[in-house]
Design an enzyme around this catalytic site. Structure first.
Site, PDB file in Angstrom:
ATOM      1  N   THR A 158    -129.745  -6.682-105.255  1.00  0.00           N
ATOM      2  CA  THR A 158    -131.077  -7.093-104.641  1.00  0.00           C
ATOM      3  C   THR A 158    -131.689  -7.922-105.626  1.00  0.00           C
ATOM      4  OG1 THR A 158    -131.219  -5.044-103.151  1.00  0.00           O
ATOM      5  CG2 THR A 158    -133.356  -6.040-103.805  1.00  0.00           C
ATOM      6  N   ASN A 194    -128.091   7.659-107.705  1.00  0.00           N
ATOM      7  CA  ASN A 194    -128.332   6.650-108.390  1.00  0.00           C
ATOM      8  C   ASN A 194    -130.057   6.342-108.496  1.00  0.00           C
ATOM      9  OD1 ASN A 194    -128.961   3.736-107.867  1.00  0.00           O
ATOM     10  ND2 ASN A 194    -127.784   4.631-105.904  1.00  0.00           N
ATOM     11  N   VAL A 196    -131.308   3.289-110.130  1.00  0.00           N
ATOM     12  CA  VAL A 196    -131.168   1.951-111.028  1.00  0.00           C
ATOM     13  C   VAL A 196    -132.480   1.399-111.102  1.00  0.00           C
ATOM     14  CG1 VAL A 196    -129.958  -0.126-111.738  1.00  0.00           C
ATOM     15  CG2 VAL A 196    -128.630   1.922-110.632  1.00  0.00           C
ATOM     16  N   CYS A 225    -134.930   1.072-100.014  1.00  0.00           N
ATOM     17  CA  CYS A 225    -134.223   1.256-101.304  1.00  0.00           C
ATOM     18  C   CYS A 225    -135.300   2.716-101.649  1.00  0.00           C
ATOM     19  CB  CYS A 225    -134.248   0.502-102.441  1.00  0.00           C
ATOM     20  SG  CYS A 225    -133.316   0.970-103.708  1.00  0.00           S
ATOM     21  N   ASN A 270    -128.414   2.952 -95.996  1.00  0.00           N
ATOM     22  CA  ASN A 270    -128.710   2.914 -97.421  1.00  0.00           C
ATOM     23  C   ASN A 270    -128.687   4.366 -97.881  1.00  0.00           C
ATOM     24  OD1 ASN A 270    -129.562   2.074-100.072  1.00  0.00           O
ATOM     25  ND2 ASN A 270    -131.122   0.837 -99.420  1.00  0.00           N
ATOM     26  N   GLY A 305    -121.414   3.764 -95.824  1.00  0.00           N
ATOM     27  CA  GLY A 305    -122.029   5.137 -96.005  1.00  0.00           C
ATOM     28  C   GLY A 305    -120.862   6.147 -96.167  1.00  0.00           C
ATOM     29  N   GLY A 326    -119.359   0.846-101.428  1.00  0.00           N
ATOM     30  CA  GLY A 326    -120.054   0.980-102.545  1.00  0.00           C
ATOM     31  C   GLY A 326    -119.375   2.119-103.584  1.00  0.00           C
ATOM     32  N   THR A 327    -119.808   3.299-103.363  1.00  0.00           N
ATOM     33  CA  THR A 327    -119.413   4.360-104.295  1.00  0.00           C
ATOM     34  C   THR A 327    -117.818   4.367-104.533  1.00  0.00           C
ATOM     35  OG1 THR A 327    -121.315   5.607-103.597  1.00  0.00           O
ATOM     36  CG2 THR A 327    -119.644   6.905-104.772  1.00  0.00           C
TER      37      THR A 327
END
Length: 306
Positions: free
Chosen positions: A47, A70, A72, A133, A195, A246, A268-269
């Site tokens: 982002t 997370n 961040v 987010c 998200n 997800g 992602g993860t």
């Protein structure tokens, strides 16, 4: 034509797999050096905000047995430097790879300015609008939980850009369908979901939060049933294509998301376990489709009905 080809607004994907925003940086993280990124369906950058952000207090990431927390905090050098120093050189290196930039802000005017700059750069195929987010105190959570704001934000962004807009939905709402419908009314070209879920880890020895910022985004395999459920609900309520995410770790997970209604997926993860997650998933997905006797992956989209 490959059985993995997927077409979405602004995106002609050789396969439906891309990294989730924030998990592959600007293509400058260590795992990005491990393979030819043209193997991805598309690249989604982390982002971008209007001005540089240094992020939240350390520790920003806590890896747990069934997921990752997370916080961040959208660390990035600001939109102008992102375009000149990150996206432009990446585009030069990967001219054929579809590119999606992620837009974040603390107020609607920020989003409009950033989206216009990114669109005007001529370097991108689509924008993902991160209204969801959960670890940015000023704005993200609030913007994405109010359907009136989501509709207005989407509409205002659409007025100033000339590339497709995907709204990234937060799961931290009572009714995700009404947020999706608001994005559709605002003129969104697609949705990206979900998200992270808002989570908290506590150190039993210090009695303090595991993350420096306290609450954080919870991702990984543990959230997959929630994500699949939400994709299914939204797919049957709106006409917009969905990029689903997800907890995706296997080719079977991808097929499940597509049956629920996703047209493409983001990973992602899984990168915490396997830096080559995407090329491995691409290969495994082709094998799985052969086993399932599926000639075109698009046949799977939305086959599940409730």
């Amino acid at each position: 034509m490959s059985k993995l080809n997927v077409k979405l607004p602004g995106l002609n994907l050789k396969n439906p797999i891309m990294p989730a925003s924030g998990t592959f940086g600007f293509g400058d993280v260590p795992q990005a050096k491990k393979y030819d990124l043209n193997e991805m369906g598309a690249m989604v950058f982390k982002t971008t905000t209007l001005h540089a952000r240094i992020g939240n207090p350390q520790p920003q990431i806590a890896v747990m047995k069934n997921g990752v927390l997370n916080s961040v905090g959208l660390t990035n050098p600001g939109v102008d430097k992102v375009i000149s120093d990150k996206i432009a050189p990446f585009k030069e290196q990967y001219p054929q790879l579809p590119l999606i930039a992620s837009v974040g802000g603390s107020q609607i005017s920020d989003y409009i300015t950033i989206a216009k700059k990114l669109s005007d750069s001529g370097l991108l195929n689509a924008l993902e609008i991160n209204v969801s987010c959960p670890n940015v105190a000023a704005g993200g959570m609030h913007l994405g939980t109010d359907p009136v704001v989501v509709e207005k934000l989407t509409s205002e962004i659409k007025k100033v850009v000339n590339i497709p807009v995907y709204i990234k939905l937060t799961p931290n709402v009572t009714n995700i369908v009404e947020i999706a419908q608001a994005a559709e009314r605002g003129g969104a070209d697609g949705l990206s979901m979900i998200n992270t879920l808002l989570g908290l880890g506590i150190d039993i020895k210090t009695h303090k939060a595991t993350l420096g910022n306290g609450f954080g985004g919870w991702s990984g395999s543990a959230i997959k049933p929630v994500a699949v459920r939400m994709v299914a609900q939204v797919h049957q309520a709106v006409k917009l294509p969905i990029i689903g995410m997800g907890g995706i770790e296997t080719a079977e997970d991808i097929v499940e998301f597509m049956l629920a209604g996703a047209s493409a997926v983001a990973v992602g993860t899984a990168h915490f376990k396997d830096g080559l997650a995407i090329p491995h998933l691409v290969a495994d997905l082709e094998t799985l489709l052969n086993e399932l006797k599926v000639d075109d992956i698009n046949e799977l989209i939305g086959q599940y009905k409730f």
